[in-house]
Design an enzyme around this catalytic site. Sequence first.
Site, mmCIF file in Angstrom:
data_model
loop_
_atom_site.group_PDB
_atom_site.id
_atom_site.type_symbol
_atom_site.label_atom_id
_atom_site.label_comp_id
_atom_site.label_asym_id
_atom_site.label_seq_id
_atom_site.Cartn_x
_atom_site.Cartn_y
_atom_site.Cartn_z
ATOM 1 N N TYR A 176 -3.300 -2.594 -11.065
ATOM 2 C CA TYR A 176 -4.410 -3.396 -11.808
ATOM 3 C C TYR A 176 -3.679 -4.270 -12.767
ATOM 4 C CZ TYR A 176 -8.223 -0.742 -9.448
ATOM 5 O OH TYR A 176 -9.191 -0.343 -8.651
ATOM 6 N N HIS A 213 10.380 3.392 -10.520
ATOM 7 C CA HIS A 213 9.214 4.024 -11.479
ATOM 8 C C HIS A 213 9.943 4.986 -11.907
ATOM 9 C CE1 HIS A 213 6.375 1.496 -8.926
ATOM 10 N NE2 HIS A 213 5.576 1.731 -9.976
ATOM 11 N N LYS A 225 6.750 10.084 -10.303
ATOM 12 C CA LYS A 225 5.956 9.382 -9.463
ATOM 13 C C LYS A 225 6.314 10.092 -8.099
ATOM 14 C CE LYS A 225 4.443 5.102 -7.555
ATOM 15 N NZ LYS A 225 2.960 5.193 -7.683
ATOM 16 N N THR A 276 2.229 -0.400 -4.758
ATOM 17 C CA THR A 276 2.338 -1.776 -5.110
ATOM 18 C C THR A 276 3.364 -2.486 -4.017
ATOM 19 O OG1 THR A 276 1.537 -1.537 -7.221
ATOM 20 C CG2 THR A 276 2.825 -3.649 -6.859
#
Length: 268
Positions: free
Chosen positions: A124, A154, A158, A165
Amino acid sequence: MNVGIFGANGRMGRVLIEAVQESSETTLTLATVRDDSPWIGMNVGDVAGVRNQTIACTGISTIQPDDVDVMIDFTLPAAFEHNVNWCVCNVVPLVLGTTGLNQAQEQILKDAAITIPIVYAANYSVGVNVMLALVKQAAKALGETADIEISEAHHRFKQDAPSGTAIAIGKVIADELKRDLDDCAVYGREGKSPVRDHNTIGFATVRAGDIVGEHTALFADIGERLEITHKASSRLTFAKGAVRAAEWLVQKKPGLYSMSDVLGLAES
């Protein structure tokens, strides 16, 4: 606009609480946690470390749709079906940021969008979505001659790899080049291998420390290379983008929308 958050005590849930509070257009009216969570009944401000919150965390099975205009969900795939079904049954729009959905879950999402408006994005961040538009242009200009590699990094917690993405970047490129990402993606290399197939799209993944998120799309030809990179330094970037999507979504008709739709980049 009244906003609810699924998984309010998660890493993204806490940041979403902060982002909703910072927006002058939104008010947090519902925050859910697991039914066995010790956070049930606790003030969400204490959960997120922010002031001026008066609502308490609610167990997932006891939530009510009263006074909620839109829900935001950044939980894990295991909670996806319950959350999306709750939104469908109560006709509440949904902003979904859960990554790692399987094909069956993606079909559930498409079916749900017949009844309610849904924004679904792997990321986002406004910057990442601009990046998606840029890699599409790069693929159009360079994709027939350049080798294409996508790298991402990351934090150690995660679970899905490559990131949603990174997959989204690869899909944008593959679609532009009329390739099927399922057929052309290479997710790891080890030892000796044949000369690189030009039609493949490579992925490299790093999981370490507290890296919030870094993505690079590399277009490499003989004599030159183009790198398009996005680096996030705070999860608040993603949360603010989700709140922006919620503000945009609440008046929309049922359908499955992307962050590109929210930002007006869909035709880029």
